[in-house]
Design an enzyme around this catalytic site. Sequence first.
Site, short mmCIF file in Angstrom:
data_model
loop_
_atom_site.label_atom_id
_atom_site.label_comp_id
_atom_site.label_asym_id
_atom_site.label_seq_id
_atom_site.Cartn_x
_atom_site.Cartn_y
_atom_site.Cartn_z
CE1 TYR A 166 -4.00 -2.36 5.44
CE2 TYR A 166 -3.14 -0.18 4.90
CZ TYR A 166 -3.72 -1.37 4.50
OH TYR A 166 -4.02 -1.59 3.17
CB SER A 223 -0.85 0.00 1.27
OG SER A 223 -1.52 1.23 1.42
N1 LIG Z 1 -8.76 -0.74 -1.08
C1 LIG Z 1 -7.76 0.05 -0.82
O1 LIG Z 1 -7.92 1.29 -0.76
C2 LIG Z 1 -6.38 -0.52 -0.63
C3 LIG Z 1 -5.30 0.36 -0.75
C4 LIG Z 1 -4.02 -0.14 -0.61
C5 LIG Z 1 -3.81 -1.48 -0.37
N2 LIG Z 1 -4.88 -2.32 -0.25
C6 LIG Z 1 -4.61 -3.74 0.01
O2 LIG Z 1 -5.17 -4.49 -1.05
C7 LIG Z 1 -5.39 -5.83 -0.60
C8 LIG Z 1 -6.76 -6.27 -1.06
O3 LIG Z 1 -7.73 -5.50 -0.37
P1 LIG Z 1 -9.06 -4.98 -1.06
O4 LIG Z 1 -8.99 -3.53 -1.14
O5 LIG Z 1 -9.37 -5.74 -2.28
O6 LIG Z 1 -10.10 -5.32 0.12
P2 LIG Z 1 -11.39 -6.25 0.15
O7 LIG Z 1 -12.32 -5.88 -0.97
O8 LIG Z 1 -11.89 -6.18 1.54
O9 LIG Z 1 -10.82 -7.71 -0.15
C9 LIG Z 1 -10.03 -8.41 0.78
C10 LIG Z 1 -9.84 -9.82 0.25
O10 LIG Z 1 -9.00 -10.54 1.16
C11 LIG Z 1 -9.65 -11.75 1.53
N3 LIG Z 1 -9.28 -12.04 2.91
C12 LIG Z 1 -9.42 -11.23 3.99
N4 LIG Z 1 -9.02 -11.86 5.09
C13 LIG Z 1 -8.63 -13.11 4.72
C14 LIG Z 1 -8.13 -14.24 5.41
N5 LIG Z 1 -7.97 -14.23 6.74
N6 LIG Z 1 -7.82 -15.36 4.71
C15 LIG Z 1 -8.00 -15.39 3.37
N7 LIG Z 1 -8.46 -14.35 2.66
C16 LIG Z 1 -8.79 -13.23 3.32
C17 LIG Z 1 -11.15 -11.45 1.39
O11 LIG Z 1 -11.93 -12.63 1.15
P3 LIG Z 1 -12.75 -13.36 2.35
O12 LIG Z 1 -13.39 -12.30 3.18
O13 LIG Z 1 -13.73 -14.27 1.63
O14 LIG Z 1 -11.72 -14.15 3.09
C18 LIG Z 1 -11.14 -10.58 0.12
O15 LIG Z 1 -11.09 -11.38 -1.02
C19 LIG Z 1 -5.21 -5.81 0.92
O16 LIG Z 1 -3.96 -6.38 1.24
C20 LIG Z 1 -5.22 -4.31 1.26
O17 LIG Z 1 -4.45 -4.05 2.40
C21 LIG Z 1 -6.16 -1.87 -0.38
#
Ligand SMILES: NC(=O)c1ccc[n+]([C@@H]2O[C@H](COP(=O)([O-])OP(=O)(O)OC[C@H]3O[C@@H](n4cnc5c(N)ncnc54)[C@H](OP(=O)(O)O)[C@@H]3O)[C@@H](O)[C@H]2O)c1
Length: 246
Positions: free
Chosen positions: A138, A125
């Site tokens: 985080y 991130s």
């Molecule tokens: N969105 C943003 O603004 C942003 C910015 C920078 C970085 N990120 C990073 O991008 C990555 C993806 O996040 P996202 O934005 O796509 O969020 P999201 O829509 O909440 O998706 C999170 C994903 O991770 C899976 N997950 C969560 N906990 C898990 C666990 N314990 N075991 C296995 N799978 C798990 C969830 O599936 P299940 O719930 O079915 O397990 C879901 O598929 C993360 O690492 C986040 O830190 C996000």
Amino acid sequence: MGKVFAQQLAERGFDLLLVARDAERLGALADQLALEYGVSADAWPADLSRDEGMRGLAELLAKSDRLMVLVNNAGFGTKGLLADRPVSEQATMLELHVMAPMLLTRAVLPGMISRREGVVITVASVASFMTSKGSVNYCATKAYQRVMMESLALELEGTGVRAQALCPGFVHTEFHQRGEMNTSWIPNFLWLDAPRVVRESLDAAFGNGPTVVVPAFQYRFIVGLFRFTPGFIRRAFQRRYGRSRT
Ligand SMILES: NC(=O)c1ccc[n+]([C@@H]2O[C@H](COP(=O)([O-])OP(=O)(O)OC[C@H]3O[C@@H](n4cnc5c(N)ncnc54)[C@H](OP(=O)(O)O)[C@@H]3O)[C@@H](O)[C@H]2O)c1
């Protein structure tokens, strides 16, 4: 973002192994992608924050003789000061953001190196460059992910295998809603769409791009600013950035 990675990798012809906790959603996505793109797509439901979940998957991946791309994407954010948050939640974050990507990456490396091809992408991130109240673990775990990929990239030079730290800013996903974060203060120009972020990542991974990928000019500017501006300006921005999390 994991779903979009799966879609875009399927578009490029890759067979898929999808991992998350929600088995039903995962299975439906695997079926849809297999049908739409004519690839093989399997669902592997697992909780990667738990020992058996991450180790079971690591064992499976270590045995694969054709794994080309590992995307360490699973993650979550929390809202609130460290002193107020449940210890178990914060420990789960460390397992999911630190231990799981380390174990999974370690599991796939020997095979990739012996085949002299492969890419490991870890979704860190822009927060990996920052410090912020409300995001103590985080920021710290995302910094771990970025630094792990940067150091690994050095180790992998000349092996044919690549490592990438994808460092997006705010992306439209379920992330903020799941973490019950207030996003109303975030200006429109800071929001990115997941397909664009993932495309920049995959284009860089398959096209000799940088190890650290920061999608979108506005975020490359912010990261540059953070690295080279004095502490008092950085802290002012960090106070603002931390608002949604406190
Ligand atoms: N969105 C943003 O603004 C942003 C910015 C920078 C970085 N990120 C990073 O991008 C990555 C993806 O996040 P996202 O934005 O796509 O969020 P999201 O829509 O909440 O998706 C999170 C994903 O991770 C899976 N997950 C969560 N906990 C898990 C666990 N314990 N075991 C296995 N799978 C798990 C969830 O599936 P299940 O719930 O079915 O397990 C879901 O598929 C993360 O690492 C986040 O830190 C996000």
